[in-house]
Design an enzyme around this catalytic site. Structure first.
Site, PDB file in Angstrom:
ATOM      1  NE  ARG A 171      -3.856  -2.129   1.944  1.00  0.00           N
ATOM      2  CZ  ARG A 171      -4.826  -2.292   3.089  1.00  0.00           C
ATOM      3  NH1 ARG A 171      -4.673  -2.185   4.077  1.00  0.00           N
ATOM      4  NH2 ARG A 171      -5.964  -3.280   2.610  1.00  0.00           N
ATOM      5  CE1 TYR A 220      -2.731  -0.852  -7.623  1.00  0.00           C
ATOM      6  CE2 TYR A 220      -2.646  -2.548  -9.431  1.00  0.00           C
ATOM      7  CZ  TYR A 220      -2.259  -1.441  -8.856  1.00  0.00           C
ATOM      8  OH  TYR A 220      -1.002  -0.935  -9.407  1.00  0.00           O
ATOM      9  CD  GLU A 221      -1.698  -4.614  -3.592  1.00  0.00           C
ATOM     10  OE1 GLU A 221      -1.892  -5.199  -2.814  1.00  0.00           O
ATOM     11  OE2 GLU A 221      -1.470  -5.332  -4.764  1.00  0.00           O
ATOM     12  N   GLY A 222      -6.707  -3.127  -1.885  1.00  0.00           N
ATOM     13  CA  GLY A 222      -7.625  -2.708  -1.035  1.00  0.00           C
ATOM     14  C   GLY A 222      -8.235  -1.442  -1.541  1.00  0.00           C
TER      15      GLY A 222
END
Length: 582
Positions: A298, A430-432
């Site tokens: 992140r 993406y990545e949350g």
């Protein structure tokens, strides 16, 4: 498509003048983090990014990666570029010397990550995911796993990827169904994963997948997820790639952007006895291992947004200087100057935010003082969702502004402006997703400790605003914004979970703009000191002052709007009946 020139002077300014380089140098193992070494690495990384990676950005977009039943072929030129990347040692820049890395601090690795993403975001995603695999194994792998895999991953000879979500799961990892069955000291995996970035390719000899799966007797939900290391090729007795594992890439996605980054659907156990895998960490503790990977990734998403935004800015500035309208270059038009400074000022503060967060990560991991490590980690925990959430929102906004500066030429593909926007659009997802980042910020990072870490950050910002921090002038604009931010923080803490969730995104954006103003103030203070002394870079420091001034006057006022949204409470959301109003 405009050439890419790494902003090495701007990077050195943040590393050496705005941040405390001496503090990083004093950490155990970082004594080689000297100005001459840093300058040499920046210059060579900039050369590699500009001459090797950037020229492949266009062909990667137009031709992309290709799938066949035999596997995935990388875009033309990517294999050779990756070979040069590994041979030059770039993949091991921040890797542990115990596993063949150079052992440089994260803060220096972060400027290189910005360059790779600015030059070629699709390419940069491959080493980014490898770094996440290194994080997971370094923290949670067994001694045998570290010995067998880390050296190859740190060097980049092998790549790594994260296999997390599934068609029915999305962001809800409690719904993961991929199963793992014990097979002696190993496991056999069966199931399917989607959206696996660089999950299959031909640029490296092996791909190490870190896969979330469930054991037969695992508890329901996220408490029953385990993490497994699943190599594309099972290692032979000599430790090299041997037999092909029972896993295949069923397809790659056709996407809005990052066309040269293969986004794969991976199946396990469809052709034999299951994909051979090895447990990483403890059974049913895969979520903790995953967050080790995810937090580092992140942070890199913020660097990714920064890099692409800076590339878009460079292209827009070049175009504006060349494009004549009304008898003058459009760079002299007031509205174009406004748009360019909107890009430039936010790039400056986002770079400071990303690098400061990386420096805090260095302290949290390497300081020999336990209290200092704890304080730094608390700061990292607060800043990461802002880096990823606010930073990637800016990435989309600024690349969109770059298209606007190009006018009609920005809407056609030949200038490259559209590609930057299309590539940047994935980063808030993406990545949350950024909604998840906002929930993380207010749920895990604000309510859990009743705001103690956030209030420590506010106190540091207040010292700059009031002029009591070393070298600081008073900054009334920042002080007023901090009043609003502190009120919003208190509102969410007092209101509890429901109020916090309904206001999470607005609070995250408010935090981003205010924290950005803090860095703008610090940049202005450093530039003022330089200009008050003797410098042969007057233009550079005046430009930094102009950028900071623009941010405070033209960008920071957005904080008032987000503060008003938070102050309004959750009623506007809670009053919506999903069945009748949407």
């Amino acid at each position: 498509m405009a050439d890419y020139r790494a902003p090495t002077r701007d990077m050195r300014f943040i590393l050496n003048e705005v941040l405390d380089a001496a503090r990083i140098r004093a950490l155990p193992g970082f004594d080689e983090y000297e100005p001459d070494t840093v300058d040499a690495i920046l210059e060579e990384a900039g050369r590699f990014a500009g001459s090797v990676l950037a020229p492949l950005n266009r062909v990667g977009d137009t031709e992309g990666a290709t799938w066949s039943p035999e596997g995935v072929a990388a875009a033309p030129g990517f294999g050779d570029a990756y070979r040069q990347y590994v041979e030059a040692g770039w993949n091991g820049l921040t890797g542990s010397p115990d596993h063949g890395g150079m052992g440089m601090p994260r803060v220096l690795g972060s400027v290189a990550t910005e360059m790779w993403n600015a030059a070629n975001m699709s390419f940069a995603l491959c080493p980014l995911l490898t770094a996440s695999a290194v994080e997971a194994l370094s923290h949670h792998g067994s001694d045998e796993q570290k010995a067998r895999y880390l050296e190859k991953l740190v060097s980049g000879e092998w790549t790594g990827c994260m296999d997390l979500t599934e068609p029915q799961a999305g962001s809800d990892l409690a719904a993961v169904r991929t199963r793992a069955q014990a097979d002696g000291d190993a496991y056999r995996l069966f199931g399917q994963k989607i959206y696996i970035t660089w999950g299959e390719h031909d640029v490296a000899d092996n791909i190490i997948h870190l896969v979330l799966a469930r054991l037969p007797d695992a508890p329901a939900g996220v408490k029953g997820i385990s993490l497994f290391l699943v190599p594309k090729f099972i290692l032979d007795d000599a430790g090299g790639p041997g037999a092909r594992n029972d896993m295949r890439c069923a397809s790659i996605e056709h996407k809005l952007g990052i066309h040269a980054s293969p986004t794969c659907t991976i199946t396990y156990g469809e052709e034999g006895d299951g994909a051979l895998g090895y447990l990483v960490g403890e059974e049913n503790r895969g979520l903790a291992c995953m967050f080790t990977m995810m937090n580092a990734a992140r942070h890199k998403m913020g660097l990714q947004a920064l890099g692409v935004a800076d590339r878009a800015y460079q292209a827009a500035l070049t175009y504006a200087r060349d494009r004549q309208q009304g008898g003058t270059a459009i760079v002299e038009h007031a509205d174009v100057k406004r748009m360019l400074m909107t890009m430039r000022s936010q790039i400056d503060v986002l770079r400071a935010l990303c690098l400061d967060t990386a420096s805090q990560m260095d302290v949290a991991e390497s300081s020999d003082d336990a209290a200092e490590r704890k304080t730094a980690q608390a700061r990292v925990d607060v800043l990461i969702p802002i880096v990823k959430g606010w930073g990637t929102e800016l990435g989309v906004e600024l690349t969109n502004t770059g298209v606007q500066i190009h006018g009609g030429m920005g809407f056609v593909e030949e200038t490259g402006a559209a590609q930057y926007l299309r590539d940047a659009r994935i980063a808030p997802i993406y990545e949350g997703t950024n909604g998840i980042q906002a929930i993380d910020l207010v749920g895990r990072k604000l309510l859990r400790d009743q705001g103690s870490a956030m209030k420590a950050l506010i106190a540091d910002m207040r010292a700059t605003a009031d002029g009591t921090a070393p070298g600081a002038n008073a900054h009334p604009g920042l002080a007023a914004a901090l009043d609003l931010f502190e009120q919003a923080t208190d509102t969410l803490i007092a209101g509890g979970q429901d109020v916090a969730m309904a206001n999470a995104f607005n609070y995250m954006m408010l935090a981003g703009y205010v924290v950005g103003a803090w860095y703008a103030a610090r940049i202005a203070d450093v530039a003022r000191v330089a200009l008050d002394g003797e410098t042969d870079e007057t233009d550079f420091y005046q430009a930094r002052q102009a950028s900071a001034r623009f941010y405070i006057r033209q960008i920071l006022p957005k904080a008032r709007g987000y503060a008003a949204m938070v102050a309004g409470g959750p009623d506007a959301v809670d009053m919506v009946d999903a069945a009748r109003h949407l």
